[in-house]
Enzyme design. Sequence first.
Site, PDB file in Angstrom:
ATOM      1  N   HIS A 115       0.837  -1.079   0.176  1.00  0.00           N
ATOM      2  CA  HIS A 115       0.211  -0.108  -0.378  1.00  0.00           C
ATOM      3  C   HIS A 115       1.477   0.972  -0.009  1.00  0.00           C
ATOM      4  CE1 HIS A 115      -4.181  -1.922   1.585  1.00  0.00           C
ATOM      5  NE2 HIS A 115      -3.651  -2.327   0.678  1.00  0.00           N
TER       6      HIS A 115
ATOM      7  N   TYR B 199      -9.746   4.500   7.441  1.00  0.00           N
ATOM      8  CA  TYR B 199      -9.965   4.566   8.499  1.00  0.00           C
ATOM      9  C   TYR B 199     -11.048   5.800   8.498  1.00  0.00           C
ATOM     10  CZ  TYR B 199      -5.531   2.538   9.632  1.00  0.00           C
ATOM     11  OH  TYR B 199      -4.222   2.041  10.067  1.00  0.00           O
TER      12      TYR B 199
ATOM     13  N   PRO C 149      -5.147  -0.820  18.333  1.00  0.00           N
ATOM     14  CA  PRO C 149      -4.442  -1.377  17.518  1.00  0.00           C
ATOM     15  C   PRO C 149      -4.939  -0.126  16.028  1.00  0.00           C
ATOM     16  CG  PRO C 149      -6.189  -2.268  17.434  1.00  0.00           C
ATOM     17  CD  PRO C 149      -5.737  -1.539  18.754  1.00  0.00           C
TER      18      PRO C 149
ATOM     19  N   LYS D 220       0.585  -1.049  15.460  1.00  0.00           N
ATOM     20  CA  LYS D 220       1.863  -0.605  15.650  1.00  0.00           C
ATOM     21  C   LYS D 220       1.990  -2.419  16.827  1.00  0.00           C
ATOM     22  CE  LYS D 220       2.983   2.429  12.907  1.00  0.00           C
ATOM     23  NZ  LYS D 220       3.548   2.328  12.326  1.00  0.00           N
TER      24      LYS D 220
ATOM     25  N   TYR E 251       2.970   6.489   9.972  1.00  0.00           N
ATOM     26  CA  TYR E 251       2.789   5.010  10.360  1.00  0.00           C
ATOM     27  C   TYR E 251       3.661   4.080   9.056  1.00  0.00           C
ATOM     28  CZ  TYR E 251      -1.397   2.533   8.087  1.00  0.00           C
ATOM     29  OH  TYR E 251      -2.597   1.381   8.256  1.00  0.00           O
TER      30      TYR E 251
HETATM   31  P1  FAS Z   1       1.652 -12.556  21.259  1.00  0.00           P
HETATM   32  O1  FAS Z   1       0.540 -12.479  22.485  1.00  0.00           O
HETATM   33  O2  FAS Z   1       0.967 -12.850  20.072  1.00  0.00           O
HETATM   34  O3  FAS Z   1       2.089 -14.626  21.850  1.00  0.00           O
HETATM   35  C1  FAS Z   1       2.343 -14.534  22.699  1.00  0.00           C
HETATM   36  C2  FAS Z   1       2.656 -16.175  23.007  1.00  0.00           C
HETATM   37  O4  FAS Z   1       2.401 -16.771  24.638  1.00  0.00           O
HETATM   38  C3  FAS Z   1       0.714 -16.053  22.656  1.00  0.00           C
HETATM   39  O5  FAS Z   1       0.741 -17.732  22.245  1.00  0.00           O
HETATM   40  C4  FAS Z   1       0.721 -17.295  24.096  1.00  0.00           C
HETATM   41  O6  FAS Z   1      -0.079 -18.558  24.511  1.00  0.00           O
HETATM   42  C5  FAS Z   1       1.686 -17.684  24.615  1.00  0.00           C
HETATM   43  N1  FAS Z   1       1.771 -17.638  26.575  1.00  0.00           N
HETATM   44  C6  FAS Z   1       1.030 -16.649  26.970  1.00  0.00           C
HETATM   45  N2  FAS Z   1       1.709 -17.112  28.517  1.00  0.00           N
HETATM   46  C7  FAS Z   1       2.558 -18.131  28.586  1.00  0.00           C
HETATM   47  C8  FAS Z   1       2.573 -19.232  29.961  1.00  0.00           C
HETATM   48  N3  FAS Z   1       3.008 -19.070  30.590  1.00  0.00           N
HETATM   49  N4  FAS Z   1       3.877 -20.237  29.033  1.00  0.00           N
HETATM   50  C9  FAS Z   1       4.257 -20.310  28.015  1.00  0.00           C
HETATM   51  N5  FAS Z   1       3.813 -19.469  26.754  1.00  0.00           N
HETATM   52  C10 FAS Z   1       2.654 -18.539  27.291  1.00  0.00           C
HETATM   53  N6  FAS Z   1      -1.881  -5.558  16.135  1.00  0.00           N
HETATM   54  C11 FAS Z   1      -1.581  -5.052  15.267  1.00  0.00           C
HETATM   55  O7  FAS Z   1      -0.760  -4.601  14.948  1.00  0.00           O
HETATM   56  N7  FAS Z   1      -2.859  -4.722  14.415  1.00  0.00           N
HETATM   57  C12 FAS Z   1      -4.134  -5.555  15.270  1.00  0.00           C
HETATM   58  O8  FAS Z   1      -5.043  -5.390  14.090  1.00  0.00           O
HETATM   59  C13 FAS Z   1      -4.589  -6.582  16.188  1.00  0.00           C
HETATM   60  N8  FAS Z   1      -5.336  -6.282  16.954  1.00  0.00           N
HETATM   61  C14 FAS Z   1      -4.957  -7.273  17.506  1.00  0.00           C
HETATM   62  C15 FAS Z   1      -6.999  -7.886  17.961  1.00  0.00           C
HETATM   63  C16 FAS Z   1      -6.474  -8.646  19.058  1.00  0.00           C
HETATM   64  C17 FAS Z   1      -7.047  -9.263  19.719  1.00  0.00           C
HETATM   65  C18 FAS Z   1      -4.863  -8.587  19.912  1.00  0.00           C
HETATM   66  C19 FAS Z   1      -4.565  -9.595  21.707  1.00  0.00           C
HETATM   67  C20 FAS Z   1      -3.790  -8.237  19.581  1.00  0.00           C
HETATM   68  C21 FAS Z   1      -3.875  -7.478  18.053  1.00  0.00           C
HETATM   69  N9  FAS Z   1      -2.982  -6.498  18.061  1.00  0.00           N
HETATM   70  C22 FAS Z   1      -2.718  -5.962  16.653  1.00  0.00           C
HETATM   71  C23 FAS Z   1      -1.856  -7.086  18.807  1.00  0.00           C
HETATM   72  C24 FAS Z   1      -0.969  -8.439  18.321  1.00  0.00           C
HETATM   73  O9  FAS Z   1      -0.705  -8.508  17.218  1.00  0.00           O
HETATM   74  C25 FAS Z   1       0.109  -8.406  18.928  1.00  0.00           C
HETATM   75  O10 FAS Z   1       1.197  -7.013  19.052  1.00  0.00           O
HETATM   76  C26 FAS Z   1       1.208  -9.322  18.879  1.00  0.00           C
HETATM   77  O11 FAS Z   1       0.177 -10.476  18.826  1.00  0.00           O
HETATM   78  C27 FAS Z   1       2.355  -9.433  19.485  1.00  0.00           C
HETATM   79  O12 FAS Z   1       3.053 -10.521  19.475  1.00  0.00           O
HETATM   80  P2  FAS Z   1       3.816 -11.057  20.277  1.00  0.00           P
HETATM   81  O13 FAS Z   1       4.252 -10.409  21.505  1.00  0.00           O
HETATM   82  O14 FAS Z   1       4.603 -12.245  20.259  1.00  0.00           O
HETATM   83  O15 FAS Z   1       2.150 -11.226  21.375  1.00  0.00           O
HETATM   84  C1  PHB Z   2      -6.001  -4.995  10.504  1.00  0.00           C
HETATM   85  O1  PHB Z   2      -6.452  -5.368   9.147  1.00  0.00           O
HETATM   86  O2  PHB Z   2      -6.403  -5.884  11.268  1.00  0.00           O
HETATM   87  C2  PHB Z   2      -5.685  -3.791  10.518  1.00  0.00           C
HETATM   88  C3  PHB Z   2      -5.113  -2.562  10.026  1.00  0.00           C
HETATM   89  C4  PHB Z   2      -5.132  -1.486  10.192  1.00  0.00           C
HETATM   90  C5  PHB Z   2      -5.442  -1.239  11.443  1.00  0.00           C
HETATM   91  C6  PHB Z   2      -5.439  -2.071  12.491  1.00  0.00           C
HETATM   92  C7  PHB Z   2      -6.130  -3.163  11.925  1.00  0.00           C
HETATM   93  O3  PHB Z   2      -4.982   0.032  11.812  1.00  0.00           O
END
Ligand code: FAS
Ligand code: PHB
Length: 404
Positions: free
Chosen positions: A72, A202, A294, A298, A386
């Site tokens: 993009h 957005y 989100p 980031k 961004y």
């Molecule tokens: P994660 O949470 O992905 O991974 C952590 C891992 O550790 C998991 O697999 C978990 O099972 C494991 N774990 C936890 N406790 C443990 C323990 N005691 N022992 C062993 N393992 C354990 N970011 C964006 O940029 N855009 C988005 O749109 C966006 N949407 C999101 C929506 C949701 C619902 C959530 C929760 C997050 C969202 N995020 C988004 C942020 C997300 O993408 C995170 O930044 C990303 O998953 C971070 O990755 P990790 O740091 O690996 O953490």
């Molecule tokens: C997504 O594709 O899930 C997404 C994209 C942009 C955002 C947040 C989420 O700012």
Amino acid sequence: MRTQVAIIGAGPSGLLLGQLLHKAGIDNIIIERQSGDYVLGRIRAGILEQITVDLLAEAGVGERVKTDGTVHHSIELVFSGKRHAIDVHGLTGGKVVTAYGQTEVTRDLMDARSAAGLPTVYSAANVTVNDFDTDHPVVRYEKDGQTHEVTCDFIAGCDGFHGVCRASVPEGAITEYEKVYPFGWLGVLADVPPVSTHAIVYANSERGFGLCSMRSLTRSRYYVQCPIDDKVEAWSDDRFWDELRRRLDPDMAERMVTGPSIEKSIAPLRSFVAEPMRFGRLFLAGDAAHIVPPTGAKGLNLAASDVKYLSSAFIDHYIEKSSAGIDNYSQQALARVWRAERFSWWLTSLMHQFPDTAGFGQKVQEAELDYLVNSEALSRSLAENYVGLPLDFDVGLPLDFGRR
Ligand code: FAS
Ligand code: PHB
């Protein structure tokens, strides 16, 4: 068993760190409490900064994002019923973002790790991290009815917001900063062609925020702001599509292709930072240390930059025999974290409806958005945040650190 780095968590942070360390010849194990399928089943981020795409290539998993990701050059802002393009590519001297789902990033990293035959323990129960204030940290976990022990040089806490690592830090040694937003995001995944394939959209509207994203040319990812105590059960597909279209400009609403949701969930929004990100031989990375709303896309990208700094620190330690990276990791990572926290908070504040700012607040948001789309300076500020700020901006550290 014995290893050099024990990684807790097989999300993007843990898997990417494991891959970068493996490439540098540093032994590591990943210990994950869920199954691999469960980790893959989580629908999360969708937009990658170029830094993240480059890191995937450095980790040896950059091929699929190149062929299946969608580059993009702009984003689009909708307000007062009109849509405005922000030329991110032009405003940042050619930088771009790539639409490629976190699920695919995780899959690519899992496949690479499995192909390399690297030790990964899924469905590990009762994981504990111990003695990280000594030179001999130990990780323990239960699996198949047995307690296992991993002795290591370092522990990387990549276990997300609800993980065990940050929770194991003595209370007086950590400071937490948090802001919880008074609303959530209702997200829908649907196998329909995205209404916009060239830009993330957005939308600020008096009814609340809306976002149009994609996972591929045949799979869309959409969100609407909803009350913090809302329930997914209260949202039929028809209600969701109607509400999203009411938050967009008429042309985009008209063109939107709707269809059955294949995933529907509500995520809370918070800003959170834990300081520092290092405790003796325990290091936090990704959501274990920080959370952003989100809005600014980031979360995943910050996890990637933490992992870049941390993998460089371990490489400096083992290969260059230098402790500079390890000693400076927390300060370097937090400098970039806080800039992303600021941007995510700012864009969230600008685009969402807040309970106490109806009327006047809406008019001020529309005025700021009108100023933004007509100001090259403000548009450039939005654009450079961004696409992602540089990894190595000056944070007052010794000059030789982080420039690998
Ligand atoms: P994660 O949470 O992905 O991974 C952590 C891992 O550790 C998991 O697999 C978990 O099972 C494991 N774990 C936890 N406790 C443990 C323990 N005691 N022992 C062993 N393992 C354990 N970011 C964006 O940029 N855009 C988005 O749109 C966006 N949407 C999101 C929506 C949701 C619902 C959530 C929760 C997050 C969202 N995020 C988004 C942020 C997300 O993408 C995170 O930044 C990303 O998953 C971070 O990755 P990790 O740091 O690996 O953490
Ligand atoms: C997504 O594709 O899930 C997404 C994209 C942009 C955002 C947040 C989420 O700012």
